[in-house]
Design an enzyme around this catalytic site. Sequence first.
Site, PDB file in Angstrom:
ATOM      1  CD  GLU A  11      -2.219   1.863  -3.782  1.00 36.13           C
ATOM      2  OE1 GLU A  11      -1.446   1.997  -2.862  1.00 36.13           O
ATOM      3  OE2 GLU A  11      -3.608   2.231  -3.612  1.00 36.13           O
ATOM      4  CG  ASP A  28      -1.964   1.002   1.244  1.00 37.36           C
ATOM      5  OD1 ASP A  28      -2.823   0.866   0.397  1.00 37.36           O
ATOM      6  OD2 ASP A  28      -1.937   2.086   2.200  1.00 37.36           O
TER       7      ASP A  28
END
Lengths: 652, 652
Positions: free
Chosen positions: B411, B382
């Site tokens: 990401e 993330d």
Amino acid sequence: MSPATHFPPLVIEQVTPILDGGRYPVKRTVGSRVDVGANIFKDGHDLITARILYRPPGETEWRFAPLHHNYDVDRWFGAFGVERLGRYQYTVEAWPNHFGTYRSELKKRLTAGQDVRAELEVGALLVERHAAQKRPEASHRLLEIAKQLRDQKLALDRRLELVFADDLAAAVYGPLDPEEATRSPLLELLVDRPEAAFAAWYELFPRSQGTVPGVHGTFEDTIQRLPEIAALGFDVIYLPPIHPIGVTHRKGPNNSTTCKPGDVGSPWAIGSREGGHTAVHPELGTLEDFDALVQSAQELGLEIALDFALQCSPDHPWVTEHPDWFFVRPDGSIRYAENPPKKYEDIYPLNFWCADRVGLWNACRDVLLFWIGHGVKTFRVDNPHTKPFAFWEWVIREVGNLHPDVIFLSESFTRPNRMRSLAKLGFNQSYTYFTWKNTASELKEYFRELTQTEMVEYYRPNCFANTPDILHEYLQQGGRPAFRIRLVLAATLAPVYGIYSGFELCERTPVKEGSEEYLDSEKYEIKVRSWNAPGNIKQDIGRLNRIRAENPALQTLPNLRFLASDYEGLLAYHRYAPGNELVVVVNLDPHSMHESMIEMPLEALGIGPEEAYDMADLLTGARYTWRGRRNYVRLDPVERVAHVFRVSRRLS
Amino acid sequence: MSPATHFPPLVIEQVTPILDGGRYPVKRTVGSRVDVGANIFKDGHDLITARILYRPPGETEWRFAPLHHNYDVDRWFGAFGVERLGRYQYTVEAWPNHFGTYRSELKKRLTAGQDVRAELEVGALLVERHAAQKRPEASHRLLEIAKQLRDQKLALDRRLELVFADDLAAAVYGPLDPEEATRSPLLELLVDRPEAAFAAWYELFPRSQGTVPGVHGTFEDTIQRLPEIAALGFDVIYLPPIHPIGVTHRKGPNNSTTCKPGDVGSPWAIGSREGGHTAVHPELGTLEDFDALVQSAQELGLEIALDFALQCSPDHPWVTEHPDWFFVRPDGSIRYAENPPKKYEDIYPLNFWCADRVGLWNACRDVLLFWIGHGVKTFRVDNPHTKPFAFWEWVIREVGNLHPDVIFLSESFTRPNRMRSLAKLGFNQSYTYFTWKNTASELKEYFRELTQTEMVEYYRPNCFANTPDILHEYLQQGGRPAFRIRLVLAATLAPVYGIYSGFELCERTPVKEGSEEYLDSEKYEIKVRSWNAPGNIKQDIGRLNRIRAENPALQTLPNLRFLASDYEGLLAYHRYAPGNELVVVVNLDPHSMHESMIEMPLEALGIGPEEAYDMADLLTGARYTWRGRRNYVRLDPVERVAHVFRVSRRLS
């Protein structure tokens, strides 16, 4: 890897200029600007401070130039100027700009109407941490400011004023901790004198500078020719080897393997009992005569370039003094040059990897230092690709450390990757394939490569229009117009160009059909010429050299763009410098008149689509009015082969 | 520099593949071939022997693969296969091929009828020098041959036969002196398992896998859904964070800052008194339940990917155990996340440069090792660009050394240079801008960059068609046809693609107009769906995943070429693999029928200009006969949005 290792807090990537990942130096000349770019980022939204670190040769302290972030391309840009000869180092450094981030966030909080009183304590702590990094006086000033930021008796506005003052930002400049400063790897930059990038060369054989046929010319004769060459606007006079010429297996006229008494031999068969690479051929004069030549040239603004040909005749002193520097055959004899089945018995190649390599390499370097001691600052290196690349990288660096004004020209006509590699490893100038590029498509493709690719960072083409080895078929068959065409091309396509003497007289008889060698080549005999013979193109030469000197657009390499012409054989190109816009149109066909519409680069010239503008032909002085993009040109080689236009907008 | 320094006798330049001068590794997958190129040369005409040196991770001995000179481009080429996971090293080595040069020259002498008897002694000496480099047995054999070469009693022909025998050339293979071997710098190559480069991803929230509205779904519920997902042909199921969710400042539905009892909060607010990054949210089940999910998935050929989100809720155990791992404000409180003036009070960012950096970095690594211990081999990271790039480079290498089969997906939706840098430093896959590329020109430009530039060496795009954060306007407004279009594009343009659950149901209501956020987003609440609701596009998904599995052309990245179409909105492209030629045509307009002529790449397909060929639509099973370059396509989104043609020549 232990996580205790030092890790950089920022990423610095894709630093430019760079060559082969930093393996080789890029090149610039004194007085030029080095534009630096880098991708620099860190995680999150913190601001970054970045700068260029650079240092001139021999200095240990860094100098600094700022880098600025271009948001559109997410890349940092800056520049520094180079004023000293030699090898600069440069790198990029960056660190988190904590105080800048703090200020920027504080401003956003204020704009949003947040209570920022607690934030002033954060600022005070940050200023104190910066204070710990500074010298006593600066530290003291910062600690004073920190105290004020905390001072609840001071009005909030006053304290905020302190935070946003420019002098505080300047005072905290620098990383909070030396480990926060991230540097990219060191890069090297080779700075040459301007003549490495812009010069006109003239090649002559001193022995042919006499005036009486059959009599060996001398340095003194050469001195007599200097004023004429200077008047034509040349900068460099390059002399093939001036050393004693061997007698064993001496070559006769037209490269004959038999030699008659009185034959003078090839200057590239270096060395006789009169001496080797540090001696002068007695028939040319003495070393003092050579010094006088160098001196006379300097007085006329000319410099003398010597040939550096690392090979020996069988009579070279090294053959007896250092037989181990050569290749020795099993029977103890020294191996002459061969490209089986061809034999070159007049030449002994040196064995650069011999047991006494150190002695040989030093001796080669000392030859250069000897001639540098006699005022020679430019060397045209003969066939460098037949000697180890590592040797050249070493010797160019060694000599450059002592004499950074020395220029080495690579005379290599080997394959492209090797020619490029020689330039990368340090040669300041390089020969080119120009003599073999005669059609429009050949010229466009080749000059796009030389001027629009990474090669501009390291490869400085020296475009000779002819050499003692190359009399191209185009010149043989095209006659005087062909010589005028090739002269204009060389002089206006390349900042460094040259001619080999005889070119101005349009000498063009090959030794035989299909050969690029001259008949009765000067390489093997003395030639006496009448320099003002009818049909000479000295007027063209003088004009072009003057135009080159007066127009900055012709003095740099990457500013070349070819223009569209309906008839491709009228080659048109745009060369530009600030306030100096040239458009050159050359009829590449020496035999026939051609006409064509030429597409002018109006946007680049800043000229409107319907605007009239002036075209002054610098070759003839004629002036034309052109209008719009497409304009008509007609060139009849009987009369003229080219226009060299200076374009100017009209004052309205 | 002393000339006694070791200098390499050869130049090795421009070795490929290489990334940023060797700073970062290029990437390959197990079973693939690494094509190596290099410019290699030495002075003069001597022959060269060159080879690739490579070694699999953990090995100390080099393996070798030959390099061959391509004369046309003056460059050497070779290849080696990679069969092991992890970081290979490779480099290029070359040395002068003295014996080869000797043989080649001897042959020329013979052809020219020269007397070569003295040359046999040269050969014998060379063989003896090679013998000195070899082990006793080989050395002995070579000395025997040298003796025979000298043996005047042996016929000349016989001795020449010995010189030209292949086994002698093989026996003298190698440098004459170890110093003659020149090596380029070491390069690194990251070898991943094939799934890093080819996979279909499905993202789901386990808490939404229940069947009763309002009841928290569990790992057990998720297990129940696996067969359906496997049947659709997916390879990877990616779960947003599965850890205990903080209660302090927990977010309510639709990202509300107020939270009612029963609100489940955002899974990215990691950590509560039930545990942190190595715990599972109690409402999902136990760690054993998670193990069961991993196990069940494996049995169906699926793998579970976890989210690795390095941030903490205020209730995370680290906050009390290691308050020094966070940013501490002057008053001793821990700083929540801010992007002033915005505040994210439910999240505490970690201070990766805190005094106990080593402790924090190790703890983060240990989180990964913990889940790897539970069978997780893929991590979707993330927002990696908000943590130090150096941390990622370190942790990916650390984990990879122990578990080279682990895949990290970046990401990151930051700016291009930073996304590329994350991929270079080690991320095995990367998110893309695909969701925002919806027009033909946007798609062409972006996929040309992804597939036709240096990016193919290190950047593996994972093209999600939607994510919990990105519901593009194109999907909102285009309805079901838009979902079908984007599915075909993702599945046939990118070897790695994914959908976030709900996509198959064409869920498309934004939280408000102009937003890319979903209304009632699963990020903040439980959703129970009817997976077979009318209008679902599961048939498309299943077919496309099967087509992907059956057609190698859809399994690699660089084999994409866009085709010309008269109407650009019918996007056409060619994907190819040996014996597998696909042409995809997609109507990018979800609202209207369009027709166009498509230009087929006949040369690439090996089809003659007048030849008829078969076009089998793998989506529908329909077959068409096309002929010549230009062919007609019509696509009405009401009926179908794309053709995925397999092209085949007819047997005549």
